[in-house]
Design a protein around this motif. Structure first.
Motif, PDB file in Angstrom:
ATOM      1  N   ALA A 827       0.829  -1.206   0.000  1.00 31.92           N
ATOM      2  CA  ALA A 827       0.000   0.000   0.000  1.00 31.92           C
ATOM      3  C   ALA A 827       0.862   1.254   0.000  1.00 31.92           C
ATOM      4  CB  ALA A 827      -0.932   0.004   1.206  1.00 31.92           C
ATOM      5  N   ILE A 828       2.026   1.204   0.666  1.00 35.90           N
ATOM      6  CA  ILE A 828       2.910   2.368   0.727  1.00 35.90           C
ATOM      7  C   ILE A 828       3.465   2.680  -0.663  1.00 35.90           C
ATOM      8  CG2 ILE A 828       4.979   3.310   1.793  1.00 35.90           C
ATOM      9  CD1 ILE A 828       2.690   2.817   3.733  1.00 35.90           C
ATOM     10  N   GLU A 829       3.928   1.641  -1.354  1.00 37.39           N
ATOM     11  CA  GLU A 829       4.439   1.854  -2.710  1.00 37.39           C
ATOM     12  C   GLU A 829       3.334   2.308  -3.648  1.00 37.39           C
ATOM     13  OE1 GLU A 829       6.504  -1.472  -4.239  1.00 37.39           O
ATOM     14  OE2 GLU A 829       8.122  -1.395  -2.759  1.00 37.39           O
ATOM     15  N   ALA A 830       2.126   1.765  -3.474  1.00 39.00           N
ATOM     16  CA  ALA A 830       1.016   2.134  -4.352  1.00 39.00           C
ATOM     17  C   ALA A 830       0.701   3.623  -4.229  1.00 39.00           C
ATOM     18  CB  ALA A 830      -0.208   1.297  -4.020  1.00 39.00           C
ATOM     19  N   GLN A 831       0.747   4.142  -3.005  1.00 36.16           N
ATOM     20  CA  GLN A 831       0.503   5.568  -2.817  1.00 36.16           C
ATOM     21  C   GLN A 831       1.521   6.410  -3.590  1.00 36.16           C
ATOM     22  OE1 GLN A 831      -0.883   7.040   1.211  1.00 36.16           O
ATOM     23  NE2 GLN A 831       0.037   5.103   1.785  1.00 36.16           N
ATOM     24  N   ALA A 832       2.770   5.994  -3.551  1.00 34.45           N
ATOM     25  CA  ALA A 832       3.814   6.739  -4.252  1.00 34.45           C
ATOM     26  C   ALA A 832       3.609   6.673  -5.762  1.00 34.45           C
ATOM     27  CB  ALA A 832       5.180   6.188  -3.871  1.00 34.45           C
ATOM     28  N   THR A 833       3.313   5.471  -6.259  1.00 35.40           N
ATOM     29  CA  THR A 833       3.065   5.320  -7.697  1.00 35.40           C
ATOM     30  C   THR A 833       1.914   6.198  -8.153  1.00 35.40           C
ATOM     31  OG1 THR A 833       3.898   3.047  -7.644  1.00 35.40           O
ATOM     32  CG2 THR A 833       2.473   3.647  -9.492  1.00 35.40           C
ATOM     33  N   ASP A 834       0.921   6.349  -7.301  1.00 35.30           N
ATOM     34  CA  ASP A 834      -0.270   7.116  -7.660  1.00 35.30           C
ATOM     35  C   ASP A 834      -0.020   8.615  -7.743  1.00 35.30           C
ATOM     36  OD1 ASP A 834      -1.841   4.901  -7.948  1.00 35.30           O
ATOM     37  OD2 ASP A 834      -2.564   4.906  -5.881  1.00 35.30           O
ATOM     38  N   ARG A 835       1.172   9.061  -7.403  1.00 31.48           N
ATOM     39  CA  ARG A 835       1.492  10.470  -7.671  1.00 31.48           C
ATOM     40  C   ARG A 835       1.460  10.735  -9.175  1.00 31.48           C
ATOM     41  NH1 ARG A 835      -0.575  11.945  -4.441  1.00 31.48           N
ATOM     42  NH2 ARG A 835      -1.014   9.840  -3.767  1.00 31.48           N
ATOM     43  N   ALA A 836       1.829   9.705  -9.959  1.00 35.82           N
ATOM     44  CA  ALA A 836       1.838   9.840 -11.413  1.00 35.82           C
ATOM     45  C   ALA A 836       0.633   9.169 -12.060  1.00 35.82           C
ATOM     46  CB  ALA A 836       3.124   9.243 -11.990  1.00 35.82           C
ATOM     47  N   TYR A 837       0.234   8.017 -11.524  1.00 35.43           N
ATOM     48  CA  TYR A 837      -0.839   7.240 -12.153  1.00 35.43           C
ATOM     49  C   TYR A 837      -2.165   7.617 -11.511  1.00 35.43           C
ATOM     50  CZ  TYR A 837      -3.090   3.283 -14.436  1.00 35.43           C
ATOM     51  OH  TYR A 837      -3.903   2.497 -15.227  1.00 35.43           O
ATOM     52  N   ARG A 838      -2.756   8.707 -12.034  1.00 33.45           N
ATOM     53  CA  ARG A 838      -3.981   9.238 -11.461  1.00 33.45           C
ATOM     54  C   ARG A 838      -4.752   9.942 -12.562  1.00 33.45           C
ATOM     55  NH1 ARG A 838      -2.394  11.404  -6.773  1.00 33.45           N
ATOM     56  NH2 ARG A 838      -4.132  12.825  -6.501  1.00 33.45           N
ATOM     57  N   ILE A 839      -5.982  10.352 -12.222  1.00 29.43           N
ATOM     58  CA  ILE A 839      -6.795  11.071 -13.200  1.00 29.43           C
ATOM     59  C   ILE A 839      -6.041  12.318 -13.656  1.00 29.43           C
ATOM     60  CG2 ILE A 839      -8.925  12.366 -13.533  1.00 29.43           C
ATOM     61  CD1 ILE A 839      -9.251   9.342 -13.531  1.00 29.43           C
ATOM     62  N   GLY A 840      -5.978  12.526 -14.955  1.00 34.20           N
ATOM     63  CA  GLY A 840      -5.189  13.609 -15.532  1.00 34.20           C
ATOM     64  C   GLY A 840      -3.975  13.089 -16.284  1.00 34.20           C
ATOM     65  N   GLN A 841      -3.585  11.846 -15.991  1.00 37.10           N
ATOM     66  CA  GLN A 841      -2.471  11.229 -16.694  1.00 37.10           C
ATOM     67  C   GLN A 841      -2.931  10.794 -18.084  1.00 37.10           C
ATOM     68  OE1 GLN A 841       0.605  10.699 -17.826  1.00 37.10           O
ATOM     69  NE2 GLN A 841       1.243  10.208 -15.710  1.00 37.10           N
ATOM     70  N   LYS A 842      -2.176  11.202 -19.106  1.00 36.65           N
ATOM     71  CA  LYS A 842      -2.550  10.889 -20.483  1.00 36.65           C
ATOM     72  C   LYS A 842      -1.655   9.825 -21.105  1.00 36.65           C
ATOM     73  CE  LYS A 842      -5.622  14.168 -20.335  1.00 36.65           C
ATOM     74  NZ  LYS A 842      -7.063  13.814 -20.179  1.00 36.65           N
ATOM     75  N   LYS A 843      -0.481   9.613 -20.524  1.00 35.87           N
ATOM     76  CA  LYS A 843       0.506   8.699 -21.117  1.00 35.87           C
ATOM     77  C   LYS A 843       0.557   7.378 -20.347  1.00 35.87           C
ATOM     78  CE  LYS A 843       3.437  11.887 -20.255  1.00 35.87           C
ATOM     79  NZ  LYS A 843       4.699  12.634 -20.042  1.00 35.87           N
ATOM     80  N   PRO A 844       0.945   6.298 -21.014  1.00 38.56           N
ATOM     81  CA  PRO A 844       1.175   5.037 -20.288  1.00 38.56           C
ATOM     82  C   PRO A 844       2.266   5.231 -19.232  1.00 38.56           C
ATOM     83  CG  PRO A 844       1.110   4.659 -22.653  1.00 38.56           C
ATOM     84  CD  PRO A 844       1.141   6.142 -22.465  1.00 38.56           C
ATOM     85  N   VAL A 845       2.087   4.562 -18.106  1.00 36.31           N
ATOM     86  CA  VAL A 845       3.021   4.703 -16.984  1.00 36.31           C
ATOM     87  C   VAL A 845       3.762   3.379 -16.782  1.00 36.31           C
ATOM     88  CG1 VAL A 845       3.234   5.121 -14.507  1.00 36.31           C
ATOM     89  CG2 VAL A 845       1.606   6.464 -15.864  1.00 36.31           C
ATOM     90  N   PHE A 846       5.092   3.496 -16.621  1.00 36.15           N
ATOM     91  CA  PHE A 846       5.920   2.321 -16.347  1.00 36.15           C
ATOM     92  C   PHE A 846       6.458   2.422 -14.923  1.00 36.15           C
ATOM     93  CE2 PHE A 846       5.786   2.693 -20.880  1.00 36.15           C
ATOM     94  CZ  PHE A 846       5.743   1.370 -21.335  1.00 36.15           C
ATOM     95  N   VAL A 847       6.270   1.349 -14.158  1.00 38.27           N
ATOM     96  CA  VAL A 847       6.712   1.313 -12.764  1.00 38.27           C
ATOM     97  C   VAL A 847       7.836   0.276 -12.648  1.00 38.27           C
ATOM     98  CG1 VAL A 847       6.044   0.962 -10.370  1.00 38.27           C
ATOM     99  CG2 VAL A 847       4.399   1.923 -11.996  1.00 38.27           C
ATOM    100  N   HIS A 848       9.024   0.746 -12.259  1.00 41.81           N
ATOM    101  CA  HIS A 848      10.185  -0.141 -12.125  1.00 41.81           C
ATOM    102  C   HIS A 848      10.507  -0.357 -10.646  1.00 41.81           C
ATOM    103  CE1 HIS A 848      11.407   0.142 -16.421  1.00 41.81           C
ATOM    104  NE2 HIS A 848      10.821   1.337 -16.337  1.00 41.81           N
ATOM    105  N   LYS A 849      10.804  -1.604 -10.284  1.00 42.76           N
ATOM    106  CA  LYS A 849      11.287  -1.913  -8.934  1.00 42.76           C
ATOM    107  C   LYS A 849      12.683  -2.498  -9.062  1.00 42.76           C
ATOM    108  CE  LYS A 849       6.745  -2.846  -6.906  1.00 42.76           C
ATOM    109  NZ  LYS A 849       5.917  -3.786  -6.119  1.00 42.76           N
ATOM    110  N   LEU A 850      13.646  -1.843  -8.412  1.00 41.10           N
ATOM    111  CA  LEU A 850      15.026  -2.319  -8.452  1.00 41.10           C
ATOM    112  C   LEU A 850      15.242  -3.297  -7.301  1.00 41.10           C
ATOM    113  CD1 LEU A 850      16.965   0.979  -9.277  1.00 41.10           C
ATOM    114  CD2 LEU A 850      15.728  -0.583 -10.798  1.00 41.10           C
ATOM    115  N   ILE A 851      15.537  -4.538  -7.643  1.00 47.23           N
ATOM    116  CA  ILE A 851      15.598  -5.613  -6.647  1.00 47.23           C
ATOM    117  C   ILE A 851      16.927  -6.352  -6.757  1.00 47.23           C
ATOM    118  CG2 ILE A 851      14.507  -7.730  -5.811  1.00 47.23           C
ATOM    119  CD1 ILE A 851      12.796  -5.199  -5.510  1.00 47.23           C
ATOM    120  N   CYS A 852      17.640  -6.454  -5.646  1.00 45.88           N
ATOM    121  CA  CYS A 852      18.878  -7.234  -5.601  1.00 45.88           C
ATOM    122  C   CYS A 852      18.544  -8.718  -5.492  1.00 45.88           C
ATOM    123  CB  CYS A 852      19.756  -6.790  -4.424  1.00 45.88           C
ATOM    124  SG  CYS A 852      20.420  -5.120  -4.619  1.00 45.88           S
TER     125      CYS A 852
END
Length: 896
Positions: A827-852
């Motif tokens: 839920a914490i990461e989802a909130q951060a992602t939603d800064r960009a992925y929200r109403i008003g966004q016109k472009k496809p959004v790519f979400v990257h997670k850097l994992i060791c």
């Protein structure tokens, strides 16, 4: 009586063949000390009768008698009788005979049968006169057993702490014979009963075998001799009563009234009770009930639920009585499966009488208590419920509550409710509402119309702010907002609220309470439609703000009051408002207790008391994944919690793609990780073994922190071994491979990290490479400046602290989100992602997670898949526990 010969023959054990297998079982009972001799009597020169109480392995006690008689050649003849089902030559009689071989017991028996003192002269003369009377033999008919229930006076020994007079319940088993004027006790052993009548000595030959079967009837129920049931109690009454062991009286006599008495009567028993015995059953009828809902003085949100009865002019609350039954294990399921069965409850205030409630009348009451009453809480005569619950209770079949007119009307409206009203957006709204936003406005108006309060829990970015502004403007234009509304928000977004209100509802007058000079604006509050302030300032200004009457109080990012004991939560509850509304995409982040806190602000009592909520909802759902408890809670939340996910409005949003970017540690960093892992793993295991997972939270979190820091960059870990490792595989991947390619493609990038020190490292490296960026952390004074710079297209990269920038800002200019380090709660990461992925966004959004690879980060991602946010589970019917468990910790600390 030749006692030595008797004891010698018993010791020879030749008698045991008569008892067969029972002899061995009896020997075992004697060895366990289960035999207590009650009496010994010489019936003739060579005949001895011994009576004892023998307790078997089921802790049932039986009166057992053996008769020892010498026959020819000085051989011992043994006869026995017992109140157990066997009746004779049973293991209880065998136990008595084995015990009689003990020298100490033999001495006791010999003392008991010493000749009694001669009768006094008067008694002797009466006996001689009686013996001269002619004897009339009475023909004995079938006896009738009678069980007399009464109370006797008793007290504790003089050396006891309390000398309180006791009125103890006892049962006297008796028998009556046709023609005999007296009731006879079943506990005597003489086969004859005599009395004088008409100048004759009337003699009755008693049917002892039948009488013993009567006595066996009652003792098999669990009744035992009075002195066994109440050891040490002093009483002046004869000690031939039967009673129940201390502490079991209520359950026994309740069961007796409900079941066993019927069985005895079917076997021919007559049962009589004294007026003060108690435990008699009162069948409840409509005229007995005293029920009602009344508003709490000074609190229009809360009502008192009263459920009681009035019997013989005395009014008694049933709530503490039924709540105690719930705590002892009475369940809704048990009652629902037996709707026509009467359930009995003891009412001490009515002299230990029992009231009888049929299951169908008890069921709705018990359902309420299961959810609203706190286990282990102090007994209360009333329960507090919220307005909606009060209306629901008024509609429950079988409750028959008397209630205020407004609650009855609300219940009627709810019963006739079919769908949300179709609402026309207010004329002054400078925006076009999407269909789901228009539905949200209708739902907010529904809450207002019905006097309810709720949570608008739409996903981040679906326009909760716009829907709320439309709702407030609707109230203003309708003339219902005759007092101002208050919006509480995190400090970082209060100016955003003012800006959005001016943009979408310019006719609505908005006042911001912020800064040192805010107190100068208090006198003008009533001149505005909406007042906006922050949670920290609410705590400081609560004494003044609680004096105002508000039309609506809105809590933005309402999870800020997820701790019910926090000062902000307490201050929010103190506000005086007609309507209350919470806005949050995450009604809970860690556990259901956070959701309870929100409803404690909205409608105190709607989810019950905190301990009751934990017992009946939180623990079953979080710990046991109980689907029934989850369904009940979901049904309870449905009218007052509205949540739409982005999946539900996918046609209004461009696609979102989530990618896992796996990074392999180099040898130096991998060796450091394994060294740290082995060290903290040992420490965590020892802590959990010593004090459990709950009390080891700080040690566990510190261990997880160290491992996560190693994965991000060794320099975050301030140890000598970490200082020797200067590079980070993840940092090099981001800066040398990923960012150059994304920037070349023209991507607008958000980089989130929980570590501000990590952002400092990335900032230094961006400067070295000449990449333009902006940065937002908790120490950023002007939050809007970096946001505007990024939104305007001036900067391609935005470094953001997860805590400071995860909520409250809109960054629709971004099309790429990078989570530099993962956290186990999605839920914490989802909130951060939603800064960009929200109403008003016109472009496809790519979400990257850097994992060791192979590290704690990879296991966190796997855990995210398993541990969904509880709110989604409540609405979809699928949930898991959300807190870290001991198994989770073991998995996180596993080696590479």
């Amino acid at each position: 009586m030749d006692f030595p010969t008797v004891w010698q023959q018993l010791l020879s054990r030749e008698w045991m063949w008569t008892f067969g297998r029972n002899a061995m079982e009896g020997a075992q009972l004697a060895k366990q000390g289960r035999v207590k001799v009650r009496a010994a009597e010489l019936l003739g020169e060579q005949e001895l009768e011994i009576t004892a109480f023998v307790t078997d392995n089921r802790l049932t006690q039986f009166e057992t008698t053996v008769t020892l008689q010498f026959k020819d050649a000085r051989r011992l003849s043994i006869m026995s009788r017992c109140l157990c089902p066997a009746g004779a030559y049973c293991k209880h009689a065998a136990a008595l005979l084995v015990q009689a071989t003990d020298r100490k017991l033999q001495d006791e028996i010999e003392e008991r049968v010493t000749a009694p003192p001669p009768p006094p002269p008067v008694a002797k003369a009466a006996a001689i006169a009686k013996a001269k009377l002619p004897v009339h033999l009475l023909e004995a008919g079938r006896p009738e057993p009678v069980l007399v229930l009464r109370r006797i006076d008793a007290s504790l020994p003089k050396d006891a702490k309390s000398s309180k007079l006791l009125r103890l319940p006892v049962a006297d088993p008796m028998v009556t014979y046709p023609g005999c004027p007296e009731r006879l006790l079943l506990t005597v052993r003489s086969s004859q009963h005599e009395w004088e009548a008409d100048g004759k000595l009337q003699r009755l030959e008693r049917d002892l075998e039948l009488e013993r079967s009567f006595l066996r009837d009652v003792m098999l129920l669990g009744l035992i001799p009075f002195m066994e049931a109440h050891p040490g109690v002093v009483t002046s009454a004869p000690l031939n009563h039967l009673a129940v062991s201390q502490g079991y009286e209520l359950e026994f006599w309740k069961g007796f009234r409900q079941e066993e008495s019927k069985h005895l009567q079917q076997r021919g028993w007559r049962i009589e009770s004294s007026s003060d015995f108690g435990y008699d059953v009162v069948e409840l009828h409509e005229h007995h009930w005293v029920t009602g809902l009344r508003p709490e003085p000074g609190n229009g949100l809360v009502y008192s639920l009263e459920m009681g009865v009035e019997i013989d002019g005395k009014r008694v609350s049933l709530i503490p009585i039924l709540a105690e039954a719930v705590q002892k294990g009475l369940t809704v399921q048990e009652v629902s499966e037996n709707p026509d069965t009467p359930f009995l409850f003891l009412v001490p205030e009515l002299g230990d009488r029992l009231i009888s409630l049929p299951g169908k009348r008890l069921l709705p009451i018990l359902s309420v208590l299961h959810e609203l009453f706190t286990p282990g809480a102090k007994k209360k005569d009333k329960i507090k419920v919220d307005r909606l619950r009060a209306a629901q209770l008024g509609r429950e079949q079988g409750m028959a509550l008397q209630m205020p007119t407004e609650i009855a009307k609300l219940g009627e409206k709810l019963a006739n409710f079919t769908s949300l009203p179709v609402v026309t957006p207010p004329n002054g709204l400078q925006a076009t509402l999407r269909p789901y936003q228009l539905e949200g406005l209708g739902w907010l108006q529904f809450l207002r119309e019905y006097g309810l309060h709720g949570i608008l829990a739409d996903d981040m970015g679906l326009g909760k702010t716009l829907q709320t502004i439309a709702h407030l403007l609707t109230e203003v234009e309708a003339g219902r907002a005759d007092r101002p509304s208050l919006i509480l928000a995190p400090t970082s977004v209060i100016r955003n609220w003012v800006a959005e209100a001016k943009k979408f509802a310019p006719a609505m007058k908005v006042l911001i309470l912020h800064g040192e000079n805010r107190k100068e604006r208090f006198p003008f509050i009533k001149n505005y439609h909406v007042v906006v302030t922050s949670y920290p300032l609410l705590i400081r200004d609560i004494e003044r703000l609680q004096k105002f009457e508000w039309h609506v109080v809105v809590l933005d990012e309402a999870h800020g009051i997820k701790n019910a004991r926090a000062k902000a939560a307490q201050a929010a509850r103190a506000l005086n408002a007609r309507h209350r509304l919470c806005l949050t995409g995450t009604p809970m982040e860690n556990h259901l207790g956070e959701l309870w806190s929100l409803f404690h602000f909205l409608m105190p009592g709607y989810l019950g008391e905190q301990d009751a909520f934990k017992a009946y909802f939180r623990n079953p759902i979080e710990k046991k994944q109980d689907p029934t408890a989850q369904q009940r809670l979901t049904a309870r939340l449905q009218p007052v919690l509205l949540r739409r996910t982005k999946d539900a409005v996918a046609k209004d949003l461009p696609p979102k793609t989530e990618l896992i970017n796996a990074v392999e540690l180099d040898k130096a960093q991998a060796d450091l990780y394994e060294t740290i892992r082995a060290t903290v793993d040992k420490r965590v295991r020892e802590a959990i073994a010593d004090q459990g997972i709950e009390k080891s939270q700080l040690i566990v979190l510190d261990a997880l922190l160290k491992l996560r820091q190693v994965c991000c960059h060794p320099s975050l870990l301030k140890t000598e071994s970490a200082k020797k490792v200067e590079t980070s595989a993840k940092t090099e991947y981001l800066m040398d491979e990923m960012l150059p390619e994304l920037i070349e493609e023209g991507r607008r990038i958000l980089i989130f990290s929980q570590f501000t020190s990590m952002l400092d490292i990335l900032e230094r490296m961006l400067k070295e490479r000449g990449i333009r960026y902006v940065k937002l952390t908790g120490s950023t004074e002007d939050r809007m400046k970096p946001v505007e710079q990024f939104q305007n297209g001036d900067m391609p990269v935005f470094l953001i602290s997860l805590k400071a920038g995860g909520v409250g800002i809109t960054l629709t200019a971004a099309d790429t989100v990078i989570h530099y380090d993962p956290w186990w709660n999605p839920a914490i990461e989802a909130q951060a992602t939603d800064r960009a992925y929200r109403i008003g966004q016109k472009k496809p959004v790519f979400v990257h997670k850097l994992i060791c690879q192979g590290t704690i980060e990879e296991r966190i991602v796997e855990m995210q898949r398993r541990k969904s946010a509880l709110i989604n589970g409540l609405l979809t019917g699928n949930t898991d526990a959300s807190r870290l468990t001991q198994e989770d910790v073991r998995e996180l600390l596993a080696p590479l």
